[in-house]
Design an enzyme around this catalytic site. Structure first.
Site, PDB file in Angstrom:
ATOM      1  N   ASP A   7     -17.040   1.579  -1.391  1.00 49.91           N
ATOM      2  CA  ASP A   7     -15.834   2.243  -1.879  1.00 49.91           C
ATOM      3  C   ASP A   7     -16.138   3.009  -3.176  1.00 49.91           C
ATOM      4  OD1 ASP A   7     -13.076   2.797  -2.228  1.00 49.91           O
ATOM      5  OD2 ASP A   7     -12.871   1.046  -3.528  1.00 49.91           O
ATOM      6  N   ASP A   9     -13.373   4.188  -6.020  1.00 45.00           N
ATOM      7  CA  ASP A   9     -12.606   3.846  -7.225  1.00 45.00           C
ATOM      8  C   ASP A   9     -12.680   2.357  -7.550  1.00 45.00           C
ATOM      9  OD1 ASP A   9     -11.747   6.499  -7.594  1.00 45.00           O
ATOM     10  OD2 ASP A   9     -10.327   6.225  -5.953  1.00 45.00           O
ATOM     11  N   ASP A 133     -12.966  -3.014  -3.685  1.00 47.36           N
ATOM     12  CA  ASP A 133     -12.124  -3.818  -4.591  1.00 47.36           C
ATOM     13  C   ASP A 133     -10.783  -4.170  -3.950  1.00 47.36           C
ATOM     14  OD1 ASP A 133     -11.470  -0.995  -4.857  1.00 47.36           O
ATOM     15  OD2 ASP A 133     -10.042  -1.656  -6.376  1.00 47.36           O
TER      16      ASP A 133
END
Lengths: 180, 180
Positions: A7, A9, A133
């Site tokens: 991922d 961000d 996250d």
């Protein structure tokens, strides 16, 4: 060659520092990442939720995020033993496409652009590992989810968790030793 | 619920008509789709290859492509029995992101934007079926590839092939009858 999907961000791009900085500037606050522990900015200041999300519609918001510490070094190492794909839920902020693409080309030039994936529902991703996250992406993911610690996910339990990129390196060193 | 991944250009978006139209206009030619049988415009006019590809860097090129005949009706029907994802190799033309996104929102409003995937190497796609005009994407695809006929792929053999969206409908009616 096994494949790791990663991922953007809060995993390779330091989203929170920028988001807090523009919010603090505009609302005369002094919030820090410590204030976000177990929550998100929009939950901490629900009265400004629309405005907080609106920052992300700025086509340039994602262009100058800092790179997460050690991510370049560790991903470069991993790219010698694994196929690396960047899988980001960009469809939530369609105006961010160009900035995210340019950011990746600048900071991760060793990852082929053919391995960038801008998606929404990450159950479409076929990979052996997903470093993310947001634990929700692991629900329908077929491989091994690895939760990258971020303030908002500190209270999530039941996942393989890494605190930083040095822990990612250690995780894959172990999984290399343990695999046949 | 099984999942169908569907490509955009030459599958749901009529790429060739627009591409030929701008080329004919600028080079005073009268090429038609018939001239592209078994080839591509850039192979037919190799002396203009750079210019032919450069059209695709125009951020608006993909915004006003026609919709392929019957694709909306058939995909709408399929969406009641299958998860539909749109998977387009947009990373080859990063300036096309916004136009492709807006085109999908306009012409396929019933497909959630969370099911749009802009990628490069489609081996990252986890789906049961992939409908695509580029057979190369089937090489590392784990599900069933379905080659959507396009001028450039007419000489490809060894794939399940459909000529148009009515044939896609028929294919899935058969696979529905045959599945347990």
């Amino acid at each position: 060659m096994k494949r790791i999907a990663i991922d953007m961000d809060e995993v390779i791009a330091d989203f929170n520092t920028k988001h807090l900085s523009v919010f603090n500037r505009d609302y005369k606050e002094n919030l820090t990442v410590r204030d976000l522990m177990g929550t998100r900015l929009r939950e901490l200041r629900p009265q400004w939720k629309q405005e907080i999300l609106a920052y992300l519609n700025d086509p340039l918001f994602f262009r100058d995020l800092d790179v997460m510490k050690d991510s370049q070094t560790v991903i470069k190492e991993l790219s010698e033993r694994y196929e690396i794909f960047i899988t980001t839920a960009a469809m939530e902020f369609p105006s961010s496409f160009a900035a995210k693409y340019e950011w990746l080309k600048e900071h991760f030039p060793f990852i082929p652009e053919m391995n960038f994936v801008f998606c929404g529902d990450k159950s479409i991703i076929r990979a052996d590992y997903l470093i993310d996250d947001n634990a929700r992406h692991f629900q329908r993911f077929n491989g091994q989810g690895i939760l990258f610690s971020a303030p908002h996910n500190l209270n999530e339990t039941g996942y393989v968790r890494v605190e930083n990129w040095l822990e990612v390196r250690a995780y894959f060193q172990r999984s290399c030793i343990n695999s046949p």
